[in-house]
Design an enzyme around this catalytic site. Structure first.
Site, PDB file in Angstrom:
ATOM      1  CG  HIS A 182      -1.530  -3.386   0.823  1.00  0.00           C
ATOM      2  ND1 HIS A 182      -1.214  -1.534   1.188  1.00  0.00           N
ATOM      3  CD2 HIS A 182      -3.040  -3.151   1.106  1.00  0.00           C
ATOM      4  CE1 HIS A 182      -2.625  -1.429   1.272  1.00  0.00           C
ATOM      5  NE2 HIS A 182      -3.342  -2.562   1.642  1.00  0.00           N
ATOM      6  CG  ASP A 200       8.647  -4.563  -0.895  1.00  0.00           C
ATOM      7  OD1 ASP A 200       7.464  -4.867  -0.535  1.00  0.00           O
ATOM      8  OD2 ASP A 200       9.457  -3.703  -0.762  1.00  0.00           O
TER       9      ASP A 200
END
Length: 472
Positions: free
Chosen positions: A158, A366
């Site tokens: 992720h 991110d």
């Protein structure tokens, strides 16, 4: 019907009598998957006990069965707080100066993955698909293969996967590369992540590219693909439309009066760039004194991982920056930055996003950043706000119509905030519409279906017997 086994670091078990999938980001993401499969969800219970059992606690909740394990204080310290969050997390986010490697922590990380594999192996049936999630569990497939599990095993990462030059600074990097290659299908957020991992496997383990994202690593085939995770677009849009009835949203909007709202929502983490964002807002007010008193920035940042020293230091740093800015720019009738560490439910966040003229989503790095997508989904199609987005967030690849910025340049972020506030409605609609339509096509259900559809293809792959693999 085939069964899907989900493995994640932490598992929230719904209350007895409930047949709903537990609340939470990953749970919401996998809701669609559990309508197509019977499910088993395995992982850490979130509890720390002195003498945890080697057998999981089983809870049946309709179509989904939950199997959870407690951790000992040592396991939690070494596996979770230590190697996963003081070594892997900063390295994966390109923060080498914050990484703290300990061989004891790495041994604990391996040990917990081994314990999990031993507990899970007895629950696996022929025909099960196994889908493992995130960096806490990179070695799990290797441990399961060693126990003779031949089922298709997929992994979804992720967070970012860094370049080899960064990842290889980790003393355990070669072992982790070998471990991750024991998965049949490795899902990453972006094509850049795919390139980084594939290139590293070729350079370090002499993997042989086979085309179509597949590589041969030490005689075993693995496939690496990007599957950018989405959100429940329709659900979030509907929540935003109904949020005007929520008291927190009503009070916030009433308190703004004629002021325009900027919003940032993040878990308090050094990868999110919260103090840097506050400094960019300060620069905006310094460059645009006419906007003082007319614009308010709301930063919501619930604290996390408070047992990790770097996070405690970050909290102190944020409060110092906040105090300096509000003290120097604020007036009795106006506070430039409102800072809240409380966590809010989706219904409240959706309403606050909708009320904000500008969403400021500027992480330093991110994997995806779903806040950016939530902000877009929450907007009114007739009068949408503007997204200011870090070019180092995975979401930037799917949302190129946002105002993309370098989060390390506070002047550039400040200029983007100004441009967003002054942007005409026609341009705001023109930017918002393709982002929303793309997100609606590539939503969270699309993500789960796409990944599992590809993992299903590994059912027909002939596997080398474990004994032969060990003899290799």
């Amino acid at each position: 019907m085939s069964r899907l086994i989900i493995v994640s670091n932490r598992v929230a078990v719904p209350d007895a009598g409930s047949k709903a999938v537990a609340a939470g980001g990953l749970a919401v993401a996998l809701k669609e998957a559990f309508t197509a499969y019977k499910g088993l969800w395995f992982g850490w219970s979130g509890k720390i006990t002195d003498n945890p059992s080697s057998e999981p606690v089983i809870a049946d909740r309709g179509r989904v069965q939950y199997a959870v394990m407690d951790l000992s204080p040592q396991d939690h310290r070494e596996y979770y707080s230590g190697f996963a969050n003081r070594a892997l997390w900063p390295i994966m986010h390109y923060r080498l100066g914050l990484a703290a490697f300990s061989r004891a922590d790495y041994a604990g990380y391996q040990r917990v993955n081994r314990i999990f594999a031993q507990a899970l192996a007895g629950l696996i049936e022929p025909g099960d698909l196994i889908w493992v999630h995130d960096y806490h569990l990179i070695p799990l497939a290797s441990e399961l293969r060693g126990l003779g599990v031949s089922n298709p095993i997929g992994y979804f990462h992720h967070i970012p996967w860094p370049s080899g030059e960064v990842f290889n600074t980790l003393p355990a990097s070669t072992e982790l590369l070998r471990a991750v290659s024991d998965y049949d299908l490795i899902g990453l957020q972006t094509d850049s992540d795919v390139h980084n991992l594939s290139r590293n496997l070729v350079d370090e383990l002499r993997a042989i590219p086979l085309g179509g994202g597949s590589l041969m690593v030490d005689g075993r085939r693995t496939r690496i693909r990007s599957f950018p995770i989405g959100i429940d677009v329709d659900g979030f849009r509907q929540a935003a439309e109904r949020a005007g009835m929520n008291r927190t949203v009503r009070d916030t909007v009433a308190g703004l009066r004629t002021r325009k709202l900027l919003i940032g929502v993040d878990r308090l983490d050094y990868s999110k760039g919260v103090p840097e964002r506050m400094e960019a807002v300060e620069r905006f007010f310094a460059s645009n004194p006419d906007q003082r008193g007319n614009v308010v920035f709301l930063q919501i940042a619930p604290k996390s991982r408070t047992e990790v020293p770097e996070y405690e230091q970050l909290s102190r740093d944020v409060n110092e920056v906040l105090g300096n800015i509000n003290g120097s720019l604020g007036e009795p009738s106006w506070t430039p930055i409102q800072y809240v560490t409380k966590a809010y439910p989706r219904a409240v966040l959706a309403g606050l996003y909708r009320a904000a003229r500008v969403g400021v989503v500027t992480p330093m790095r991110d994997g995806m950043n779903l806040v950016a997508k939530e902000y877009v989904a929450a907007q009114s199609e007739d009068d949408p706000g503007v997204l200011v987005l870090s070019k180092f967030a995975g979401a930037a690849r799917q949302l190129p119509e946002a105002l993309l910025v370098n989060p390390y340049d506070r002047f550039e972020v400040a200029e983007a905030i100004r441009a967003a506030l002054y942007m005409p409605k026609a341009e705001r609609v023109e930017r918002w519409k393709p982002m929303f339509e793309r997100m609606a096509r590539e939503d969270v259900d699309w993500w789960a279906r796409s990944y599992l559809g590809e993992l299903e293809g590994f059912r027909t792959v002939e596997r080398e017997p474990p004994a032969a693999a060990e003899a290799r």
